[in-house]
Each structure stands twice: as C-alpha cells, then as structure tokens.
Design an enzyme around this catalytic site. Sequence first.
Site, PDB file in Angstrom:
ATOM      1  N   ASP A 103     -10.445  -3.529  -6.468  1.00 16.48           N
ATOM      2  CA  ASP A 103     -10.883  -4.552  -7.410  1.00 16.48           C
ATOM      3  C   ASP A 103     -12.263  -5.034  -6.974  1.00 16.48           C
ATOM      4  O   ASP A 103     -12.774  -4.645  -5.933  1.00 16.48           O
ATOM      5  CB  ASP A 103      -9.876  -5.698  -7.486  1.00 16.48           C
ATOM      6  CG  ASP A 103      -9.786  -6.448  -6.176  1.00 16.48           C
ATOM      7  OD1 ASP A 103     -10.604  -6.180  -5.268  1.00 16.48           O
ATOM      8  OD2 ASP A 103      -8.900  -7.292  -6.050  1.00 16.48           O
ATOM      9  N   ASP A 276      -0.437  -3.102 -11.628  1.00 17.57           N
ATOM     10  CA  ASP A 276      -0.314  -3.371 -10.196  1.00 17.57           C
ATOM     11  C   ASP A 276       0.286  -4.747 -10.049  1.00 17.57           C
ATOM     12  O   ASP A 276       0.134  -5.596 -10.930  1.00 17.57           O
ATOM     13  CB  ASP A 276      -1.690  -3.345  -9.523  1.00 17.57           C
ATOM     14  CG  ASP A 276      -2.474  -4.614  -9.797  1.00 17.57           C
ATOM     15  OD1 ASP A 276      -2.398  -5.547  -8.977  1.00 17.57           O
ATOM     16  OD2 ASP A 276      -3.141  -4.706 -10.847  1.00 17.57           O
ATOM     17  N   CYS A 314      20.557   4.732  -7.148  1.00 24.56           N
ATOM     18  CA  CYS A 314      19.236   4.874  -6.527  1.00 24.56           C
ATOM     19  C   CYS A 314      19.263   5.911  -5.401  1.00 24.56           C
ATOM     20  O   CYS A 314      20.192   5.949  -4.595  1.00 24.56           O
ATOM     21  CB  CYS A 314      18.765   3.523  -5.972  1.00 24.56           C
ATOM     22  SG  CYS A 314      17.108   3.584  -5.272  1.00 24.56           S
ATOM     23  N   CYS A 316      16.676   6.262  -3.171  1.00 23.42           N
ATOM     24  CA  CYS A 316      15.657   5.941  -2.166  1.00 23.42           C
ATOM     25  C   CYS A 316      16.264   6.004  -0.759  1.00 23.42           C
ATOM     26  O   CYS A 316      17.480   6.010  -0.575  1.00 23.42           O
ATOM     27  CB  CYS A 316      15.035   4.573  -2.435  1.00 23.42           C
ATOM     28  SG  CYS A 316      15.971   3.167  -1.803  1.00 23.42           S
ATOM     29  N   CYS A 319      18.772   3.133  -0.040  1.00 24.56           N
ATOM     30  CA  CYS A 319      20.089   3.240  -0.680  1.00 24.56           C
ATOM     31  C   CYS A 319      20.867   4.450  -0.190  1.00 24.56           C
ATOM     32  O   CYS A 319      22.099   4.466  -0.242  1.00 24.56           O
ATOM     33  CB  CYS A 319      19.935   3.278  -2.194  1.00 24.56           C
ATOM     34  SG  CYS A 319      19.356   1.715  -2.865  1.00 24.56           S
ATOM     35  N   HIS A 345      12.910   0.227  -1.336  1.00 24.76           N
ATOM     36  CA  HIS A 345      13.789   0.248  -2.516  1.00 24.76           C
ATOM     37  C   HIS A 345      13.085  -0.339  -3.739  1.00 24.76           C
ATOM     38  O   HIS A 345      13.137   0.234  -4.832  1.00 24.76           O
ATOM     39  CB  HIS A 345      15.096  -0.509  -2.266  1.00 24.76           C
ATOM     40  CG  HIS A 345      15.847  -0.735  -3.539  1.00 24.76           C
ATOM     41  ND1 HIS A 345      16.635   0.242  -4.115  1.00 24.76           N
ATOM     42  CD2 HIS A 345      15.856  -1.785  -4.401  1.00 24.76           C
ATOM     43  CE1 HIS A 345      17.111  -0.213  -5.264  1.00 24.76           C
ATOM     44  NE2 HIS A 345      16.655  -1.443  -5.457  1.00 24.76           N
TER      45      HIS A 345
HETATM   46 ZN   LIG Z   1      17.205   2.161  -3.485  1.00 24.98          ZN
END
Ligand SMILES: [Zn+2]
Length: 397
Positions: A103, A276, A314, A316, A319, A345
């Site tokens: 930015d 963002d 999920c 990830c 998880c 996560h």
């Molecule tokens: Zn997750």
Amino acid sequence: MSAAASLPPASSASATFVEEAVCGSARCGTLKLRHQEVASPIFMPVGTRASVKGVSALQLEGLRARIVLGNTYHLMLRPGAETVAALGGLGRFMGWPGGTLTDSGGYQVFSLAKLSKKTDDGVVFRSHLDGARVELTPERSMEVQRSLNADVAMLFDDCPPGGAPRAEVEAAIRRTDLWGARSLAVEPAAGQHRFGIVQGGRFADLRAAHLETVSSWPVEGVALGGFSVGEPLAETYRLLVELAPKLPRDRPRYLMGMGTPTDLLVAIFAGMDMFDCVLPTRNARNGQALTFGGRLSLKQARHERVDLPLEAECVCETCSRYSRAYLRHLITSGERLGATLLSIHNLNFYQTLMRRARQAIQQGTYTAFARATCERMHADDEVGERSAKPPSVALPF
Ligand SMILES: [Zn+2]
C-alpha cells in the site's frame, strides 16, 4: 440473473485482468501479475511488517495463498526501504516466492503516526517508533514501493475519515488527483503494476465521478479505498453494489482493507475481485476460529473436552491434526502455537471461501451460494450476540 456466461478472451494482450465467467455482477477470472497469473476472486493475507503474523512463508504456500500485502509505512521506518532493496526486495526478504502488493503508506500515517501534518505537498509526521521526523510525499511513497519491489504498488492517496463532511471529502479527492499524477510521474520497478485508489467517502456521486477519473489514468488496476473507516455497514454495501459494476472490466478491482466473510460475499456479488484484511489472523490471536457454521470462541469452556476438529470438512493442517480441546488449551495457556494454528485455519477458511465463490460464479449459482453461506455462518455464531442472526444489516442477495 444468475446465468453464467463464458466470455471471449480479452482483446488486449496487455489487459491485467481477463474475465472468465460472470454471474449477475459477480465475476471470476485471471489476474496477470509480473511473474504469475492468479485466479480470482482472491483474498490476500496481510503481512504488514513483512510477516503474516505467526505464519511462515512455507505455511502460506501450503495454504495456496498467492499474494501477500506489505506495508509501506512500517517497512520504510523499519528496516528501511533501502535495506529491503539491498536484500532483494520484499518477496525475497521475507522468503515468499508468491505475489506481493504494497500500500502507499498514506492511510497508516494518519492512523499511527504522531503529529502528522498534511499539505498538498505531502505528509510530515513523527515516527511512532522513535519520534523521528519523516516526510512522505507521493514521490517518496512510490520510490519506497519501487525499492520494496512488490508486484503491485498503490498510488499515494488522501483517505478522509469515515464521517467526513462533503467539503472535506471533496478536498481529499482533489488531493488524491494531485498526488495520483505525481505518483504516476515516478518510474516504477520493472514490470511493477500500479493501482489507483477511488475515494469519495459515503457520497455516491463523488465516488462515481472519481471512479471515472481514476479509471482514465494509466494504471493496471483500480481500488476502492476509504471503506471500513467507521461508516455504517449498510451504507458501504449499498455503495459497493452501485459502484463496483462501473469499474473497468479489463483491470482488477480491489476493495481495500475490508473483509469479514460477509463483506467479501457482498463485495464479490457487487463485482469486486481482490481483498485484504487482518481479520483472519487478528481473530486467531483472540482465540476465534472462523467456520462455515459460524465463529467459534475457543475461550469458551464448552470446548474443554471436545475431541473434534474446528471444522469437520476442513483439510487444513490444524483441523487434520488437532482437537478443539487442545486448541482451547493453547489459547487459554497463552501458548503462541495457539495463534499460529488458528491463523492457519482462518486463512484456509478464506481460501476455501474464495474457491467456492469462484466455483459458484462458474456454475451460475453465485447468488444462491452467497445467501446460503451467510445464513449458515450467522445461524450458530458463538461470538458476540447470538441473537444477532443473520446480519443485522440487510444484504443485497
Ligand atoms: Zn481447518
């Protein structure tokens, strides 16, 4: 309304965005950066001080993040733009092989710096680190961004506060135009794209007019700035739905700094491409996990013996391996790993949200998808007022 249409490739080889499918005003496509192409809609994790808080570059790669934000104000004060340049630019410095965006620094000057003074020439302020007097002009901002060598640099703009009266907003637009022209006169880094920023506060007519001005500049993308600065959310949603379809189709449309999951669903519905927000990592540090079934507050005692992942669907790292009970233990014990695992996560949640949105646009079902996702997220939210379901603010879908 929700029929998806396949579009022919953009006629201009230099277009920085190629629309691939639309569904109402929502669209998905490919954003062309200097070294890579990126699918949209896209969420960009915020790495203010060349670090996405608590998350390594390798972990970001594992999340399939594509663009990370850096902050001009922070990096010019520490370690200094010249230091980052000597170490190969922002991406190389932070060990991040993906895309980068910086930015312009203007916004942070007003939110963080002490005793800032603004004139048509630029801004003079005292560093929040050591009180040193620093001057930030459009030229300096663009030079710093050239040194940081991000793929995308933002033109220096004047962002008025949320409740600013019309005359103040008009003055900010005038200054943004002045600063925009001076920013564009500075040579960018090789292949670096520059995005212009539309201001106009809560005034639809001012924003529509400024949008046309900024779109006429030789910029590779157009951003909507000055949202999420304290104005009512319903007003922002109305403006987004009105303004986003007027942005150029052959360039990326970036909504700056705004990003609850609901905000993103509304903005995509309106036709925005890039987002963002610090929310996924900030919420993680506060012990909050974002899920498609609403937010979980790991500080709550109810998770003490729950041997389940944050979200069953999920995939990830967090998880796949850890239970809510363990994460709660980390958070309540003040273990840093807790914030890292929740950040992973939460960032994965945003990635999944973007992927699903893209798929729904391609299938011509975006409106139904957005509505259903919001309803589910708001139905069983553990954070804040449970009765505040769904959105206390009217949604456009
Ligand atoms: Zn997750």
